[in-house]
Design a protein around this motif. Structure first.
Motif, short mmCIF file in Angstrom:
data_model
loop_
_atom_site.label_atom_id
_atom_site.label_comp_id
_atom_site.label_asym_id
_atom_site.label_seq_id
_atom_site.Cartn_x
_atom_site.Cartn_y
_atom_site.Cartn_z
N ASN A 95 -3.08 -11.06 4.27
CA ASN A 95 -2.76 -11.39 5.47
C ASN A 95 -1.36 -10.58 5.91
OD1 ASN A 95 -1.15 -12.77 3.82
ND2 ASN A 95 -1.13 -14.63 4.94
N LYS A 96 -0.38 -9.88 4.90
CA LYS A 96 0.51 -9.47 5.16
C LYS A 96 0.62 -7.95 4.51
CE LYS A 96 3.71 -12.91 6.43
NZ LYS A 96 4.69 -14.03 6.08
N VAL A 97 1.22 -7.11 5.09
CA VAL A 97 0.99 -5.92 4.57
C VAL A 97 2.43 -5.36 4.37
CG1 VAL A 97 -0.04 -3.38 4.65
CG2 VAL A 97 -1.24 -5.26 5.62
N ILE A 98 2.62 -4.43 3.13
CA ILE A 98 4.06 -3.61 3.04
C ILE A 98 3.35 -2.18 2.84
CG2 ILE A 98 5.84 -3.12 1.48
CD1 ILE A 98 6.45 -5.97 1.21
N VAL A 99 4.00 -1.30 3.52
CA VAL A 99 3.67 0.27 3.55
C VAL A 99 4.83 0.89 2.80
CG1 VAL A 99 2.86 2.24 4.44
CG2 VAL A 99 2.17 0.24 5.57
N MET A 100 4.46 1.39 1.42
CA MET A 100 5.68 2.22 0.88
C MET A 100 5.35 3.52 0.84
SD MET A 100 6.57 -0.32 -2.31
CE MET A 100 8.24 0.43 -2.68
N TYR A 101 6.47 4.14 0.88
CA TYR A 101 6.59 5.72 0.76
C TYR A 101 7.65 6.22 0.13
CZ TYR A 101 5.98 10.46 1.85
OH TYR A 101 6.05 11.88 1.50
N VAL A 145 3.45 13.48 -1.78
CA VAL A 145 4.70 12.41 -1.98
C VAL A 145 5.85 13.32 -2.77
CG1 VAL A 145 5.49 10.36 -2.97
CG2 VAL A 145 3.28 10.49 -2.02
N PRO A 146 7.00 13.34 -2.28
CA PRO A 146 7.95 14.31 -2.97
C PRO A 146 8.18 13.57 -4.33
CG PRO A 146 8.85 12.77 -1.27
CD PRO A 146 7.52 12.53 -1.09
N GLY A 151 9.34 5.38 -2.64
CA GLY A 151 10.29 4.54 -3.25
C GLY A 151 10.90 3.56 -2.27
N GLN A 152 10.55 3.83 -0.66
CA GLN A 152 10.95 2.93 0.26
C GLN A 152 9.78 2.08 1.03
OE1 GLN A 152 13.00 5.88 2.63
NE2 GLN A 152 14.89 5.22 1.87
N ILE A 153 10.13 1.07 1.78
CA ILE A 153 9.38 0.35 2.43
C ILE A 153 9.53 1.00 3.71
CG2 ILE A 153 8.78 -1.92 3.73
CD1 ILE A 153 9.88 -3.53 1.35
N VAL A 154 8.33 1.54 4.36
CA VAL A 154 8.30 2.17 5.64
C VAL A 154 7.94 1.40 6.76
CG1 VAL A 154 8.32 4.57 4.80
CG2 VAL A 154 6.27 3.42 5.44
N GLU A 155 6.90 0.27 6.53
CA GLU A 155 6.74 -0.62 7.53
C GLU A 155 6.28 -1.87 6.88
OE1 GLU A 155 3.84 1.22 10.23
OE2 GLU A 155 3.51 -0.64 11.57
N MET A 156 6.43 -2.99 7.54
CA MET A 156 5.64 -4.16 7.12
C MET A 156 5.38 -5.09 8.27
SD MET A 156 9.18 -5.59 5.37
CE MET A 156 8.65 -7.23 4.76
N GLY A 157 4.33 -5.84 8.20
CA GLY A 157 3.84 -6.63 9.41
C GLY A 157 2.43 -7.52 9.03
N SER A 158 1.84 -8.11 9.98
CA SER A 158 0.70 -8.75 9.42
C SER A 158 -0.51 -7.71 9.34
CB SER A 158 0.33 -9.93 10.42
OG SER A 158 0.02 -9.32 11.73
N VAL A 159 -1.46 -8.08 8.70
CA VAL A 159 -2.72 -7.19 8.72
C VAL A 159 -3.27 -6.58 10.04
CG1 VAL A 159 -4.97 -7.00 8.16
CG2 VAL A 159 -3.48 -7.91 6.45
N VAL A 205 0.76 -1.31 -0.03
CA VAL A 205 -0.03 0.03 -0.01
C VAL A 205 0.98 1.28 -0.18
CG1 VAL A 205 -2.14 -1.18 1.18
CG2 VAL A 205 -0.09 -0.14 2.36
N GLY A 206 0.49 2.23 -0.26
CA GLY A 206 0.69 3.52 -0.39
C GLY A 206 0.38 4.32 -1.46
N GLU A 207 0.48 5.89 -1.29
CA GLU A 207 -0.10 6.95 -2.32
C GLU A 207 0.41 6.65 -3.63
OE1 GLU A 207 -0.17 11.11 -0.28
OE2 GLU A 207 1.29 9.57 0.88
N SER A 208 -0.09 7.30 -4.37
CA SER A 208 0.32 7.32 -6.00
C SER A 208 1.74 7.70 -5.82
CB SER A 208 -0.27 8.14 -7.00
OG SER A 208 -1.66 7.89 -6.60
N GLY A 209 2.71 7.22 -6.58
CA GLY A 209 4.10 7.70 -6.56
C GLY A 209 4.85 7.35 -5.60
N SER A 210 4.64 6.27 -4.90
CA SER A 210 5.33 5.68 -3.66
C SER A 210 6.10 4.54 -4.13
CB SER A 210 4.32 5.06 -2.67
OG SER A 210 3.57 4.25 -2.99
#
Lengths: 310, 320
Positions: free
Chosen positions: B223-229, B275-276, B231-239, B39-44
């Motif tokens: 069941n798992k989530v990666i949050v991108m911001y 997003v920059p 161009g980088q992963i900022v957080e990951m974990g289970s839902v 997940v993440g905004e457009s441009g992440s």
């Protein structure tokens, strides 16, 4: 599909009617009276009246119009004023020369233009692309008569490969004489065809369905030649179709440069000798050809683009 | 559980004299049977990640500068386009965002389905037809035999997305990438399409990566989530972990921005700013200009993606 084709063909009838009517009235509106321009300023009123009667110009315009329409339907345009022969026979004997020139040059333009356009689109931005684009521009800006003379100089005088004039006899002789004029027109047209193919391919290149096809594992080459090309063809077909019509009517210069018989020369001659029935017949024929080519282009759209299909 | 896909230190940059980073040190694993959400905004960088895995980054302008993309034990980064053609559509299948434009308008549905079989199987015409009808039935398309002869413009958006799913499933892929599969669809159709995806996933035990910015889709299907911001992963974990205890301020912001039905009306939370741009990446933590708890340290020093619990990683100096 068949229903659509029939409907489309039926639609040409009102178009033909309007075009033919326009030709008839435009020629009547023209200031010069054919009879007096043939006989000259000093003609006696008697002679004028006699000639008008002979040409059928003394009848009311409405009667002339109906007779003219009947003539068109029977494809009988009367006799030429200068040669006295039947115009229909004359046209039928000249039509093949013009048609073969138009078709051969369109064929050459397509064979050269489409593949180069595809290649240039794939190699967009590269050196070869620029080379092709510049040559296309040169082709586009070159007048047919000038390239024609250059071709004659090169391939007829310096390297005597092809004859420079006439139409030749028999199938082989015909093709032999056709080579230079067809190449001249074809090369010039290929510039337009190439540019349209290139830009139309570029428009499609970044569409979503291209990505889908690649994601399915379809090789890039197949994606280019199957998926993208198929969707790029509509503008290309339009341009080729338009070219056929301009070639048919615009072959005048080429026919003159290469001293070929043809409709272009016939029409120009008719204007010079004020042979208005011949001119009228030539114009009607050009209209019919344009309408026919447009019909074919329209029908090919519905083949190329399923959305147009009824 | 075996690892189906492992992305190791993936870096994607623009080409040119002054390369800009598009993806920076992206690391993640997808285990067999997982449904991972990115997940993440457009441009992440979500879509860039998918295109990198597929080997379909634009030919000019961007390139993978380092890293590995391991599909089981094959490193796809070094693969030629020809070798990737054998993988795309067979081992990795993809569903894209825009069902309206993702099918070629000039060919019938049947033709476009058959193409997958042509390149990945040696089925004859009869097999292809039989399998195609089976697939269309699987994605709940009524009248499958008739629909094979239809052109894309004759079908609705939901139908077209089902066709895309059928194309993706054709060769029983090991990994299904879904790039915003429901974003362009009506809400009711979204639910239907997601149901189909989940059913099929359960039926075939498929591994799936869903890219989305719709957190509701994540909560329901993954069941798992990666949050991108940026161009980088900022957080990951289970839902559950991500939704209940977001550790990164960006994740928290995203979750707070979901409108709730039935909750009392109040102003929706927004994350200020955008997003920059890739050529104006902030120094230090890439999120600091928009972060509510940023400090001096965040401006100066770039945080690393730290493991805080098993399977849980966060890139933040001030973990929530």
């Amino acid at each position: 599909m068949i229903k659509y084709t029939i409907r489309r063909i039926l639609w040409t009838i009102p178009t033909i009617f309007l075009a033919v009517t326009a030709i008839f009235f435009v020629l009547r509106i023209l200031p010069s009276d054919p009879a007096s321009s043939i006989l000259g300023e000093n003609a006696t009123p008697d002679a004028l009246r006699a000639l008008k009667e002979e040409m059928g110009l003394d009848k009311p315009v409405s009667v002339q119009y109906v007779e003219f329409l009947e003539g068109v339907i029977r494809l009988d345009f009367g006799n030429s004023l200068s040669s006295g022969r039947s115009i229909s026979t004359e046209i039928i004997s000249l039509l093949p020369y013009t048609l073969e020139l138009a078709l051969a040059s369109v064929l050459i333009a397509t064979i050269i233009g489409v593949p180069i356009g595809i290649y240039a689109a794939i190699k967009r931005g590269a050196f070869v692309d620029s080379i092709f684009r510049v040559s296309a521009l040169i082709g586009l800006s070159m007048p047919a008569f000038f390239l024609g003379i250059l071709m004659m100089l090169a391939f007829s005088l310096k390297i005597p490969l092809f004859p420079s004039m006439g139409a030749g006899e028999g199938f082989v002789g015909n093709l032999y004489h056709l080579a230079l004029p067809a190449l001249t027109l074809g090369l010039i047209e290929s510039g337009i065809v190439m540019r349209i193919t290139r830009s139309s391919m570029l428009d499609e290149l970044n569409k979503d369905y291209v990505r889908t096809a690649r994601a399915k594992g379809v090789p890039r080459r197949t994606v280019n030649l199957k998926h993208i090309l198929r969707n790029s063809l509509i503008p290309v077909v339009t341009v080729i179709g338009l070219n056929i019509t301009t070639l048919i009517s615009g072959a005048v210069l080429t026919e003159t440069v290469f001293s070929r018989p043809g409709l272009g020369k016939l029409a120009v001659g008719a204007i010079e000798t004020r042979d208005y029935p011949v001119l009228q017949a030539c114009l009607v024929l050009f209209c019919l050809l344009v309408i026919f080519v447009n019909l074919v282009v329209d029908l090919s759209y519905s083949y190329l683009n399923p959305k147009i299909r009824p | 559980m075996s690892t189906v896909l492992e992305v190791k230190n993936l870096n994607v940059e623009t080409t040119g004299k002054l390369p800009h980073s598009i993806l920076k040190n992206v690391n993640f694993q997808v285990q067999s049977g997982d449904t991972l959400a990115i997940v993440g905004e457009s441009g992440s960088g979500k879509s860039m990640t998918v295109l990198s895995i597929l080997g379909l980054l634009p030919v000019t302008g961007v390139r993978i500068t380092s890293g590995e993309i391991l599909l089981e034990d094959k490193d796809l980064v070094g693969y030629s386009d020809d070798k990737m053609n054998a993988i795309r559509g067979k081992e990795i299948a993809t569903i894209f965002q825009e069902p309206m434009t993702s099918l070629n308008p000039s060919f019938t549905v049947g033709n476009q389905l058959a193409e997958v079989f042509r390149y990945h199987t040696n089925y004859n015409r009869k097999d292809v037809k039989k399998r195609s009808i089976e697939l269309l039935k699987k994605v709940k398309i009524p009248d499958p035999e008739e629909k094979l002869k239809a052109y894309p413009h004759e079908l609705s958006g939901g139908m077209r997305q089902r066709i895309m799913i059928a194309i993706a499933l054709a060769c029983n892929p090991k990994l299904l990438l879904a790039d915003e599969p429901t974003t362009a669809l009506d809400v009711t159709i979204q639910a239907q399409v997601l149901d189909i995806l989940t059913d099929l996933k359960n039926e075939f035990g498929m591994t799936m990566v869903i890219i989305t910015h719709d957190l509701a889709v994540v909560a329901e299907n993954c069941n798992k989530v990666i949050v991108m911001y940026a161009g980088q992963i900022v957080e990951m974990g289970s839902v559950e972990e991500i939704f209940q205890k977001p550790k990164h301020p960006y994740t928290q912001g995203l979750i707070q921005s979901i409108p709730g039905i039935g909750k009392p009306k109040e102003r929706l939370h927004t994350i200020r700013g955008n997003v920059p741009d890739i050529n104006q990446m902030p120094k230090g933590c890439r999120f600091h200009p928009r972060c509510e708890i940023a400090t001096e340290k965040c401006i100066k020093q770039e945080p690393i993606l730290e493991s805080i619990e098993s399977g849980r990683r966060v890139r933040c100096w001030h973990t929530l």
